[in-house]
Design a protein around this motif. Structure first.
Motif, short mmCIF file in Angstrom:
data_model
loop_
_atom_site.label_atom_id
_atom_site.label_comp_id
_atom_site.label_asym_id
_atom_site.label_seq_id
_atom_site.Cartn_x
_atom_site.Cartn_y
_atom_site.Cartn_z
N ASP A 261 0.66 -1.08 -0.24
CA ASP A 261 -0.20 0.16 0.20
C ASP A 261 1.00 1.45 -0.27
O ASP A 261 1.45 0.98 0.40
CB ASP A 261 -0.93 -0.22 1.20
N PHE B 141 -1.75 1.42 -5.37
CA PHE B 141 -1.56 2.68 -4.95
C PHE B 141 -2.86 3.32 -3.77
O PHE B 141 -3.99 2.65 -4.77
CB PHE B 141 -1.92 3.94 -6.29
N ASN B 142 -3.49 3.55 -2.58
CA ASN B 142 -4.38 4.31 -1.45
C ASN B 142 -5.06 5.11 -2.89
O ASN B 142 -5.53 4.79 -3.82
CB ASN B 142 -3.74 3.96 -0.60
N ASN B 143 -4.98 6.44 -1.57
CA ASN B 143 -5.36 7.42 -2.31
C ASN B 143 -4.37 8.08 -3.07
O ASN B 143 -4.19 9.75 -3.45
CB ASN B 143 -5.92 8.46 -1.10
N CYS B 144 -3.50 7.90 -3.80
CA CYS B 144 -3.10 8.80 -4.78
C CYS B 144 -1.93 7.64 -5.98
O CYS B 144 -0.80 7.57 -6.43
CB CYS B 144 -1.36 8.99 -3.92
N ALA B 145 -3.04 7.79 -6.47
CA ALA B 145 -3.24 6.77 -7.84
C ALA B 145 -3.28 7.20 -8.95
O ALA B 145 -3.13 8.18 -9.21
CB ALA B 145 -4.31 6.04 -7.91
N ILE C 140 -0.12 13.21 -9.14
CA ILE C 140 0.41 13.52 -7.95
C ILE C 140 1.99 13.77 -7.50
O ILE C 140 2.50 13.03 -7.90
CB ILE C 140 0.82 11.59 -7.32
N SER D 102 0.28 5.41 0.16
CA SER D 102 -1.22 6.40 0.62
C SER D 102 -0.32 7.74 0.45
O SER D 102 1.14 7.76 0.87
CB SER D 102 -2.01 6.39 1.76
N LYS D 103 -0.89 8.87 0.21
CA LYS D 103 0.08 10.28 0.88
C LYS D 103 -0.79 10.69 1.88
O LYS D 103 -2.30 11.17 1.38
CB LYS D 103 0.26 10.82 -0.53
N ASN D 104 0.05 11.73 2.61
CA ASN D 104 -1.33 12.48 3.35
C ASN D 104 -0.28 14.14 2.94
O ASN D 104 0.26 14.38 2.47
CB ASN D 104 -0.89 12.18 5.14
N LYS D 105 -0.46 15.11 3.52
CA LYS D 105 -1.07 17.01 3.43
C LYS D 105 1.13 16.40 3.64
O LYS D 105 1.84 17.44 2.54
CB LYS D 105 -0.95 17.10 4.77
N THR E 205 -1.83 -0.76 -10.70
CA THR E 205 -2.05 0.35 -9.76
C THR E 205 -2.64 0.48 -8.61
O THR E 205 -2.18 0.94 -8.15
CB THR E 205 -3.10 0.69 -10.33
#
Length: 591
Positions: free
Chosen positions: A165, A337-341, A360, A167-170, A334
């Motif tokens: 997995d 990729f969680n929230n950053c596909a 992204i 994912s990306k935060n701020k 793909t």
């Protein structure tokens, strides 16, 4: 009266040109090509500056340059060693990347033009010619080479770390494996293509290319259909030709040959010996499928049919096929990729000129996944191409672009002469990676090996004058590639009339690889200067020396009088001549 109007218009254009020159922001250009103070401090809150996914050739090459520039990085590899791809692929174990050991030259850069397997490094012992003398080496040799490269540079790789997995935060990315989490400012995915291409033609129980082995006993005296028209399909057909009774290669559209398109991912000559068995009528066939066609299973056998379930008797051997093998290729996976596909074209991600995902931020792609910058052109899908793309990507992101301050014309001549005759980067990534000359604060700078898209997007719009030095093929090198019942407008790639020779004034007609110089002023592309092709791709004779000097003279003497390019001038000339019978050429200073 008309003449007075024209003179006023010309003066207004010149004034506008000088206003545009004075508005150039040199600080912007410096930010594009030089590292900025304080940039290194931004990593303090990050566990890693870079997280690399995959330790194949692309992952190793990326790690090498990050190690060289003392960056904090980590490589996550799902296998227990580097280069796991080559432990399995190609299935039948012969690489199609050439290994030309003997070139007659001692120049390392020139020799890399003909070495498709070595990674870039400063260690002469890590050239692939020291591992194999075969022109097309065995894949096991590549596995050994990549592991030696890893050991030599002690790259920071974690093995058995299968990324599940991303994912990306701020602030950063979180990359999760089966056991750990890793935090990083930037992620570089170098994992290659592993997802099997979906095709409606293949039945669910067809044999996948990835499931094949070197054992071909099950295919003895069998009728086999292979779906696909690329290298894996032809590789498999060649391998099975001596044991099967018949092979039907089912392709979609006309077959594209690498020697015709000059994209090395298209069908290579080493894999197309199967064509002889078809054209010389030895029981093997190539069939072109149509939209809606599918494989029908009946009484344990397979038949090619249409969307209505009707069997195509002409395209199916009597009694049907015993096996169907799916060799329709691979796509990127793909699912990690969680929230950053990333947005992709169906096969590889869409990227910016700096190899960053278009949607992204700080997500980069290397190796075969970074080839969209020159998709299905040049050599970006293979080691001999993407090793340079990776170097360029890291150089851009870390502020290590190769820049030389030009002091005089003689120095500039020597650099250009050397680059077009020896440089391997602009040779292998023709039409994609280029050299450039720019002027900032009255200084002339020579930039080596950078994507032309990066130059045209981030640098050329912000400088007064610029030039590009590149190598490329003519636009009609491969002729017409279309599927017709006649040859039509097709051309013969090997015909002698395809080569024009080195004659002044004919460079623009060159079909084979040749130097092309582009001139810009105030971001406007003025013209292309083509040097004639050479059968040995050596540009050393008096003709080439004169052409280089002429180009340098043109660059030094470019001014705002040249700002109206040919593409703009001609419509203006035509309009005023047709309406007012005025020849505007008299009002412009020609180069």
């Amino acid at each position: 009266m008309y003449n007075l109007i024209i003179i006023i218009l010309v003066l207004l254009i010149i004034v506008y040109a000088y206003i545009k020159i004075s508005s150039v922001d040199n600080n912007t250009v410096y930010e594009r090509i030089y590292p900025q103070d304080g940039k290194k401090e931004e990593k303090i809150s990050q566990e890693y500056e870079y997280i690399i996914v995959g330790s194949g050739p692309a992952g190793l090459q990326t790690a090498y340059y990050l190690e060289k520039y003392n960056k904090k990085y980590i490589v996550l590899e799902k296998d227990n060693c580097v280069g796991g791809f080559f432990k399995k692929y190609p299935i039948h174990r012969q690489l199609i990347s050439i290994n030309k050991v003997y070139t007659g030259s001692e120049n390392k850069e020139f020799n890399l033009r003909h070495d498709w397997n070595s990674l870039l490094s400063e260690d002469e012992s890590l050239l692939f010619k020291n591992y194999s003398k075969e022109y097309y080496p065995h894949a096991d040799v590549m596995v050994q080479y990549l592991n030696d490269f890893y050991e030599r540079y002690k790259l920071n790789i974690v093995f058995n770390a299968n990324v599940r997995d991303i994912s990306k935060n701020k602030e950063n990315f979180i990359v999760k494996t089966q056991e750990n989490e890793y935090s990083g400012e930037k992620v570089i995915v170098a994992a290659g293509l592993f997802k099997i291409n979906k095709t409606n033609l293949a039945p669910p129980d067809s044999i996948l290319y990835s499931h094949l082995t070197e054992d071909k006993s099950m295919f003895v005296n069998k009728k086999v259909a292979i779906i696909g028209g690329g290298n894996s399909a032809f590789e498999t057909a060649n391998y099975l030709t001596d044991v099967t009774s018949t092979i039907h290669l089912i392709v979609k559209g006309p077959i594209k040959f690498a020697w015709q398109t000059h994209y090395v991912g298209h069908l290579r000559a080493i894999n197309n010996t199967f064509l002889d068995t078809y054209q010389l009528k030895s029981q093997n066939v190539i069939v072109e499928s149509e939209e809606g066609d599918r494989i029908i299973k009946k009484d344990g056998k397979y038949y090619l049919g249409d969307g209505d379930g009707e069997i195509d008797i002409e395209s199916t051997p009597e009694g049907g096929f015993d096996y169907i093998i799916n060799c329709s290729g691979f796509n990127m996976d793909t699912s990690i990729f969680n929230n950053c596909a990333p947005i992709h074209n169906g096969k590889v991600p869409l990227i910016k000129p700096n190899f960053e995902s278009i949607n992204i931020e700080n997500l980069f792609f290397a190796g075969v996944l970074g080839q969209e910058i020159a998709y299905k052109k040049s050599s970006g899908a293979f080691i001999h191409g993407f090793r340079y793309l990776i170097r360029s990507m890291v150089d851009i992101d870390t502020g290590h672009i190769n820049i030389t301050n030009i002091l005089n014309k003689e120095q500039l001549y020597n650099i250009i002469y050397d680059r077009i005759n020896h440089s391997s980067g602009i040779y292998q990534m023709f039409g994609c990676l280029v050299d450039a000359i720019i002027i900032i604060d009255e200084k002339i700078l020579y930039i080596q090996e950078i994507p032309i898209k990066y130059l045209e997007t981030y640098i050329i719009p912000y400088v007064k004058k610029a030039a590009i030095i590149s190598l490329n093929y003519g636009s009609n090198f491969g002729g017409v590639i279309e599927n017709t019942n006649s040859l039509g407008n097709a051309t013969y790639v090997f015909g002698q009339d395809r080569a024009i020779g080195a004659e002044p004034g004919y460079g623009h007609l060159s079909n084979f690889l040749h130097p092309i110089f582009k001139l810009y002023i105030n971001s406007i592309h003025l013209k292309d200067i083509h040097l004639c092709e050479n059968v040995h791709t050596e540009f050393k004779t008096e003709y080439y020396q004169n052409e280089i000097n002429n180009f340098i003279h043109s660059f030094y003497n470019l001014s705002s009088f040249h700002i109206i390019s040919e593409s703009i001038k001609q419509p203006i000339f035509k309009f005023f001549y047709s309406r007012f019978f005025l020849d505007l050429k008299d009002f412009f200073i020609e180069e």
